[in-house]
Design an enzyme around this catalytic site. Structure first.
Site, mmCIF file in Angstrom:
data_model
loop_
_atom_site.group_PDB
_atom_site.id
_atom_site.type_symbol
_atom_site.label_atom_id
_atom_site.label_comp_id
_atom_site.label_asym_id
_atom_site.label_seq_id
_atom_site.Cartn_x
_atom_site.Cartn_y
_atom_site.Cartn_z
ATOM 1 N N CYS A 388 0.820 -1.245 -0.020
ATOM 2 C CA CYS A 388 0.002 -0.032 0.199
ATOM 3 C C CYS A 388 0.788 1.234 0.059
ATOM 4 C CB CYS A 388 -0.943 -0.107 0.891
ATOM 5 S SG CYS A 388 -2.386 1.037 1.027
ATOM 6 N N HIS A 516 -3.714 -4.807 0.336
ATOM 7 C CA HIS A 516 -2.825 -5.370 1.598
ATOM 8 C C HIS A 516 -3.151 -6.966 1.465
ATOM 9 C CE1 HIS A 516 -1.973 -1.820 3.933
ATOM 10 N NE2 HIS A 516 -3.316 -1.242 3.709
ATOM 11 N N GLU A 518 -1.422 -9.089 2.834
ATOM 12 C CA GLU A 518 -1.157 -9.737 4.421
ATOM 13 C C GLU A 518 -2.636 -10.253 4.890
ATOM 14 O OE1 GLU A 518 -0.778 -6.525 3.585
ATOM 15 O OE2 GLU A 518 -0.899 -5.191 5.225
HETATM 16 N N1 GLN Z 1 -1.739 6.572 3.306
HETATM 17 C C1 GLN Z 1 -1.990 6.001 2.114
HETATM 18 C C2 GLN Z 1 -3.357 6.192 1.487
HETATM 19 O O1 GLN Z 1 -4.097 6.804 2.316
HETATM 20 C C3 GLN Z 1 -1.530 4.357 2.233
HETATM 21 C C4 GLN Z 1 -2.624 3.743 2.828
HETATM 22 C C5 GLN Z 1 -2.025 2.258 3.453
HETATM 23 O O2 GLN Z 1 -0.983 2.245 3.393
HETATM 24 N N2 GLN Z 1 -2.885 1.458 4.021
HETATM 25 O O3 GLN Z 1 -3.459 5.855 0.321
#
Ligand code: GLN
Length: 539
Positions: A388, A516, A518
């Site tokens: 992400c 994600h 994970e």
């Molecule tokens: N801060 C970033 C966003 O809002 C990544 C979010 C995250 O890593 N879950 O897109």
């Protein structure tokens, strides 16, 4: 007729002794005996969901397929039970009240006075029953967050009491307690447990079983003491000493016949089936000797003088699952991102790792350090996996240092420069109005993989679904320029034309995902991308 049974799990004495894992372990045992199992986590917070809670205070926000931002315990349930959960499996004080108040506004209570008791516990009970109905579950496990005696979870205990009183044949109540061993005495003390049970009794609830957590096993004399003072048969006082790793807990509970004891209380026959595959996994993990060194560059580690790992719980578990699948024991090191901001010596320290992960995160603190660390991995051929925010920062690094877009940045950190990471137009409006709750891309989205890419080789198929939790996206305006310089966007959400995966083919392993992965890794089913990363790291 099908009957659902309800098993409540509440904590006595103190928090953090593994109620969630105990819940998941009981579920695992019943599941492996051939029953269908659902679970509900109750968080006694006013927050309507876990999305607005700081991971340092509350731990990881676990996102389900349907986009519910829930508590990390749902992750434990999914990993232990090998299935996915959804909205009905999570509630907070905030969202229970929210429903009741909305219903009152709609005149659904037909002019009655709407009261904290019974209307709040009734709503809780109806949700618990819905979770059972949705799955046609034989058992619903309900974990009540917090500790017995706290003001916050009283209404949930009241719900348990009402259910226990009205259908005792359908309810089982477990208290997970803790027996401290003060170093000055060197003896396991049962008094806090006795007091906690008394407090529970005051709430009208009678526990059927006590899981006695402690550093060491609980011996017979102490079990007797607890049994006598707490009105619990001695064989329902379960010894639950600390273990090396959590997946051992169902195996230990099984040794104490927790499953058989629960079934007998309900008048059900024990099927004698057990968790062969799970036990084999535990055995195997215990026997591993080779280690693989993985560094995690992040920022949600420290609270005061303590390092908390809960903010990245699923990442840690996913690393373990993949390493075990490759017959390695992972050695995970926390690397604070800020040290890489100006220090090239620190960067060289990254060389000692077999692989580096930059997990998800929010806000600009530490981001330049992470970008430097990613650049170092790219140039030094150190396997890198970005999750992400990790992908977003990898794209910024590549844009600045390879594609010559030197002012590349993310709208999350600045309004100026070339915003290679940006928000979607519809989100821009919400953010302006400061409507942060629920403005993210949440839950499962489809992703199509490019044939021949590393991602495709890992999944061995082209259509996948993965879970998201972010506001920002790769800005398609810059996509071509990055592709020309060698970045491959191997995963795309076709519906909305959004980049989901970026990778560099001429590198031992360099990949970032907007989702994600994970969140979907399980001990018996490690995530394909983590496995691919691990294969590169152990080479
Ligand atoms: N801060 C970033 C966003 O809002 C990544 C979010 C995250 O890593 N879950 O897109």
């Amino acid at each position: 007729m099908h009957m659902t049974r309800y098993i409540f799990i509440a904590g006595g004495v103190m928090s953090g002794v593994g109620k969630g894992v105990a819940t998941a372990s009981i579920g695992k045992i019943l599941l492996s005996k051939g029953f269908t199992v659902s679970a509900v986590k109750i968080d006694p917070y006013i927050n309507v969901d876990a999305g607005t809670m700081n991971p340092l205070e509350h731990g990881e926000v676990f996102v389900t397929d349907d986009g519910t931002e829930s508590d990390q315990d749902l992750g434990n349930y999914e990993r232990f039970l090998g299935r996915s959960f959804s909205k009905v499996n999570y509630m907070t004080t905030g969202n229970v009240y929210d429903t009741v108040i909305k219903r009152e506004r709609n005149l659904e209570y037909k002019g009655k006075c709407v009261e904290v008791v019974p209307h709040i516990p009734l709503e809780v009970i109806s949700r618990i029953k819905d979770a059972g109905k949705q799955d046609k579950a034989d058992f619903v496990l309900i974990e009540i967050g917090g500790t017995v005696g706290e003001y916050q979870n009283m209404l949930f205990l009241e719900a348990a009491r009402m259910m226990q009183a009205s259908s005792p044949e359908q309810v089982f109540f477990v208290m997970v307690s803790y027996l401290p061993i003060p170093s000055s005495i060197g003896e396991q003390k049962t008094k806090p447990t006795q007091t906690a049970v008394r407090t529970l009794n005051e709430a009208g609830v009678r526990p059927d079983m006590i899981i006695a957590r402690s550093e060491l096993p609980v011996d017979r004399p102490r079990k007797e003491k607890i049994s006598l003072s707490c009105n619990i048969p001695i064989d329902h006082v379960i010894s639950a000493p600390d273990v090396d790793f959590i997946y051992e807990i169902p195996v230990n509970f099984d040794k104490e016949d927790v499953g058989g004891k629960i079934l007998r209380k309900f008048g059900l026959k024990d099927t004698k089936k057990d968790m062969k595959e799970w036990k084999a996994m535990v055995q195997k993990v215990r026997s591993l000797t080779k280690t693989v060194k993985i560094g995690i560059v992040g920022k949600y580690f420290e609270i005061g003088d303590f390092t908390l790992m809960d903010s990245y719980l699923s990442v840690i578990e996913a690393i373990k699952h993949a390493a075990w699948a490759e017959n390695y024991k992972p050695e995970i090191t926390w690397l604070s991102a800020q040290q890489y901001e100006k220090n090239s010596k620190a960067l060289q320290g990254l060389k000692q790792f077999d692989g580096i992960i930059v997990p998800g995160g929010f806000g600009s603190r530490g981001s330049e350090g992470k970008i430097n660390a990613i650049g170092y991995c790219r140039k030094q051929n150190i396997p890198f996996f970005g999750l992400c925010l990790g992908l977003q920062l990898a794209v910024i690094e590549f844009a600045r240092n390879v594609a010559g877009i030197i002012k590349a940045n993310s709208r999350e950190f600045t309004e100026k420069g070339d915003l290679v990471i940006d928000v979607l137009p519809e989100q821009k409006i919400l953010l302006k109005e400061k409507k942060y709750g629920g403005t993210m891309r949440l839950g499962a989205y489809a992703c199509s993989l490019q044939k021949g890419s590393r991602a495709y080789q890992a999944y061995k198929k082209s259509d996948i679904q993965e879970r998201h939790r972010h506001r920002y996206e790769i800005n398609n305006v810059y996509k071509e320029r990055l592709e020309e310089k060698g970045m491959v966007f191997s995963g795309i959400n076709k519906e909305r034309g959004l980049v989901e995966i970026g990778e560099l083919p001429n590198h031992p392993f360099f990949m970032g995902t907007q989702f994600h992965p994970e969140l979907k890794s399980r001990p018996l089913l490690p995530h394909p991308l983590f496995v691919a990363f691990m294969k590169a790291a152990t080479k």
